[in-house]
Design an enzyme around this catalytic site. Structure first.
Site, mmCIF file in Angstrom:
data_model
loop_
_atom_site.group_PDB
_atom_site.id
_atom_site.type_symbol
_atom_site.label_atom_id
_atom_site.label_comp_id
_atom_site.label_asym_id
_atom_site.label_seq_id
_atom_site.Cartn_x
_atom_site.Cartn_y
_atom_site.Cartn_z
ATOM 1 N N ARG A 1 -21.965 -19.461 3.378
ATOM 2 C CA ARG A 1 -21.040 -19.601 2.393
ATOM 3 C C ARG A 1 -21.433 -17.899 1.434
ATOM 4 O O ARG A 1 -22.020 -17.147 2.323
ATOM 5 C CB ARG A 1 -22.376 -19.683 1.116
ATOM 6 N N VAL A 2 -19.722 -17.691 1.250
ATOM 7 C CA VAL A 2 -19.481 -16.394 0.746
ATOM 8 C C VAL A 2 -19.752 -16.091 -0.340
ATOM 9 O O VAL A 2 -19.810 -15.135 -0.885
ATOM 10 C CB VAL A 2 -18.063 -15.675 1.423
ATOM 11 N N ASP A 3 -20.139 -17.159 -1.517
ATOM 12 C CA ASP A 3 -19.891 -17.606 -2.695
ATOM 13 C C ASP A 3 -21.304 -17.091 -3.281
ATOM 14 O O ASP A 3 -22.319 -17.125 -2.285
ATOM 15 C CB ASP A 3 -19.530 -18.681 -3.468
ATOM 16 N N ASP A 4 -21.734 -16.875 -4.069
ATOM 17 C CA ASP A 4 -23.131 -16.476 -5.048
ATOM 18 C C ASP A 4 -23.807 -18.381 -4.445
ATOM 19 O O ASP A 4 -24.186 -18.435 -5.353
ATOM 20 C CB ASP A 4 -23.284 -15.906 -5.869
ATOM 21 N N VAL A 5 -23.875 -18.299 -3.470
ATOM 22 C CA VAL A 5 -24.717 -19.959 -3.489
ATOM 23 C C VAL A 5 -25.846 -19.891 -2.408
ATOM 24 O O VAL A 5 -25.017 -19.483 -1.310
ATOM 25 C CB VAL A 5 -23.849 -21.318 -3.370
#
Ligand code: WTA
Length: 661
Positions: free
Chosen positions: A527-531
């Site tokens: 993941r590149v998001d805040d997940v």
């Protein structure tokens, strides 16, 4: 250079790369022909419109709202296709479920006809309570046959169901119920998972009590299955039944007629919604519709697992996750498969449980997550090798990147180097496998999900949003719709558009990064998001942070992922306490904060580390620099990079000094 393993499935539906390529090409050039041919095996109350009307979409926010539709004009019913279709074809006596309870020796066998009868009974009860097409039902149940049966009963009536994983806390369940306003909640007295007892009915009571004050939530009917094997007796729960609201399953379902006409629904009518975590805010209800999802889950089940009628299939996922929707309830039943349904955990009572069950049922296709593989690998080969496992021919993995060591162990020890490995990349949002090998066609490399499934056109984008051609890495996006993609976020189409389509115009953004190698194979980087991906479960950092600051001692929290040998990633929380606390505070403060997260979300979101932070590294504009926190969490402060933009670079040394305190 990564080593390559030849495709191992013999006599597969897709038995060569040439065949894969020609089918893939057709799926791209002629989606109507490709999916229409596959759809011909299913029952349609009304056929779809052809030509330009068959499939419509817009992926570009500059051209208007995002919308996707497939099989326009058609009417069908997923439950009918999972059950009635097989029974009418004379396969009613075929086994659908070999249920393995949590404790050994607790088991049952269900045939397609028996499941159809039960689904009709549940549906008839729902009807008797005024639950019908377009209404919603929330399901909070463990892995017993009644769980998929309830999903299918809803589908039969055109009722939109939302399964909430029975490991989520009362607060999480309340949030999902509040977002749905279900007419009914279906649950279970209790469940035994491993050695632990969990009283699910009590959690439902707590969730509904939380919602008591909310005017807009009307009180749903609560249907409670008395699960004897949970070890919690009916009498122990009975007093908690609320008159006029709660009713025992066993008191009302058995008397219902075993026939119930299906409700024909439109191809684009919603089938279910499933809540999943994203980078911001509350979990969102991912909405899947009828025809496209049905064909996507069935086609991937057939081709990716090379499913044949003689197979015995077993997916260890819980129906509370998308894998349990597409590859326990729908894909397998649509294809008429015989499957093992497992209530327990792979290490209970011993680490040999799975392989013992593989031999018991002669399982040929086994599907699990890397975290389970790593857990079992750590328990020692002897738990595997004392069982035969000769029936296994396909081994699947899903949920997180699989490290090559775990891949090889799965292949060599579990599969005796004879079974084909399929590393399937997909998401709640995609509904079905997206990037995956086909076991009779694709040469595989440990750690790579390889190539796109039929109809899927992935691309990689750089920071500026330009496509990366050939070898390289970037943000993983999808260039055109595929049948089983999500259609919207429940009650919030704007959020759907913003989350998936606003970052890169004209593309569906997956939230993952990937690398493409010289053979065109995709390697998912995560993941590149805040997940955070904990044991294959998606946890939003924002959710954990909001749980922590919900405790009165916590002034501020910042949560980052940290690598973990078994779970893949673990949750690492930096916590600033209210004024007046000393650092480190008393141990009880840490315990309370951990308990707070478990209460707000559930045990799966338990932080591994609470790191005391009198101050957090922030830019002058007040933005937390998570990059710096990640490095500190990973013991890599020698690689902090440029911290001159921090408002107070001194906090870094303070944080390092508090490590382990
Ligand atoms: C990750 C689970 C690497 C990925 C079906 C994705 C994977 C998220 C793989 C979706 C895989 C899933 N290799 N990473 N084979 N499969 N992921 O929605 O980060 O629970 O975005 O769906 O899991 O998780 P979800």
């Amino acid at each position: 250079m990564a080593s390559t393993y030849p495709p191992l499935a013999k006599g597969a539906h897709v038995d060569s790369m040439d065949k894969y390529k020609s089918m893939y090409e057709r799926s791209m050039k002629d989606p109507e022909g490709f999916w229409g041919d596959f759809a011909a095996d299913f029952h349609w109350n009304k056929k779809w419109d052809t030509g330009d009307d068959f499939h419509k979409y817009n992926f570009d926010l500059d051209k208007g709202g995002i919308h996707v539709s497939w099989f326009n004009g058609a009417e069908t019913n997923v439950s009918y296709n999972c059950l009635d279709r097989h029974v009418k074809a004379g396969d009613g006596d075929r086994v659908c479920f070999f249920w393995e309870g949590n404790d050994e020796g607790v088991e049952s066998v269900t045939t397609y006809k028996q499941l159809l009868d039960q689904v009709c009974q549940i549906a008839n009860f729902m009807k008797s309570q005024g639950v019908g097409k377009g209404d919603e039902v929330t399901i909070y149940m463990p892995m017993i046959p009644e769980l998929p049966a309830t999903m299918l009963a809803c589908a039969r009536l055109g009722v939109v169901f939302s399964v909430v994983f029975a490991g989520f806390s009362a607060e999480s369940l309340a949030g999902r119920i509040s977002d749905s306003s279900p007419k009914m909640v279906v649950t279970c007295s209790a469940v035994k998972r491993g050695a632990k007892h969990i009283e699910l009915k009590k959690i439902v009571d707590e969730a509904l009590a939380i919602l008591d004050g909310e005017e807009q939530v009307h009180v749903p009917r609560v249907l409670v299955y008395d699960h004897k094997a949970s070890g919690v007796a009916r009498e122990a729960i009975h007093a908690s039944l609320v008159e006029g609201r709660d009713v025992w399953w066993q008191d009302v379902i058995g008397d219902q007629p075993t026939e119930c006409e299906v409700e024909w629904v439109g191809a684009e009518d919603p089938l279910f919604k499933l809540y999943t975590s994203g980078s911001t805010g509350k979990p969102k209800g991912v909405v899947h519709t009828t025809a496209g999802y049905m064909l996507g889950s069935a086609a991937t089940f057939k081709y990716v697992f090379d499913y044949k009628p003689e197979d015995v299939y077993w997916c260890t996922a819980d129906c509370g996750w998308i894998t349990g929707h597409s590859y326990v309830t729908f894909g397998p039943l649509l294809m008429g498969a015989k499957q093992v349904l497992f209530e327990g955990v792979p290490t209970y009572p011993t680490a040999g449980r799975c392989w013992e069950a593989v031999d018991k049922y002669n399982v040929t296709i086994f599907y699990t997550a890397p975290t389970a593989i790593r857990t079992l690998m750590a328990c020692g080969d002897e738990h595997v090798t004392k069982h035969k496992r000769t029936s296994l021919r396909i081994l699947g993995t899903v949920g997180e990147p699989i490290n090559p060591e775990a891949w090889r162990w799965y292949h060599e020890v579990v599969g005796n180097s004879k079974a084909a490995i399929v590393d399937t990349w997909w998401q709640t949002e995609t509904g079905a496998h997206m990037i995956t090998p086909l076991p009779g066609a694709t040469p595989v490399k440990p750690g790579s999900a390889t190539l796109p499934f039929f109809g899927v056109e992935p691309a990689l984008l750089d920071d500026k949003g330009n496509e990366v051609e050939g070898v390289g890495q970037g943000y993983l996006v999808i260039k055109r719709p595929w049948p089983s993609m999500m259609r919207t976020v429940a009650n919030d189409h704007h959020r759907f558009e913003q989350t998936y389509f606003s970052g890169y115009k004209g593309y569906f953004f997956t939230g993952d990064a990937a690398r493409r190698d010289e053979d065109g194979y995709f390697w998912i980087l995560g993941r590149v998001d805040d997940v955070i991906n904990v044991s294959g479960h998606r946890i939003g950092t924002a959710e954990v942070e909001s749980a922590l600051v919900g405790h009165h001692v916590c002034a501020e929290a910042a949560v980052v992922p940290v690598d973990h040998p078994i779970k893949g990633q673990a949750i690492y929380a930096f916590v600033t306490l209210m004024n007046g606390f000393e650092y480190p505070p008393e141990e009880s403060v840490r315990k309370e904060l951990v308990a707070q997260v478990r209460k707000a979300i559930g045990p799966i979101a338990t932080p591994d580390v609470i790191h005391w932070a009198p101050g957090l590294p922030k830019t002058r504009s007040g933005k937390i620099m998570r990059r710096v926190l990640r490095k500190i969490a990973s013991n890599e402060e020698d690689q902090l990079g440029d911290i001159s933009t921090l408002a107070d670079p001194g906090v870094v040394q303070v944080l390092i000094g508090l490590r382990g305190k």
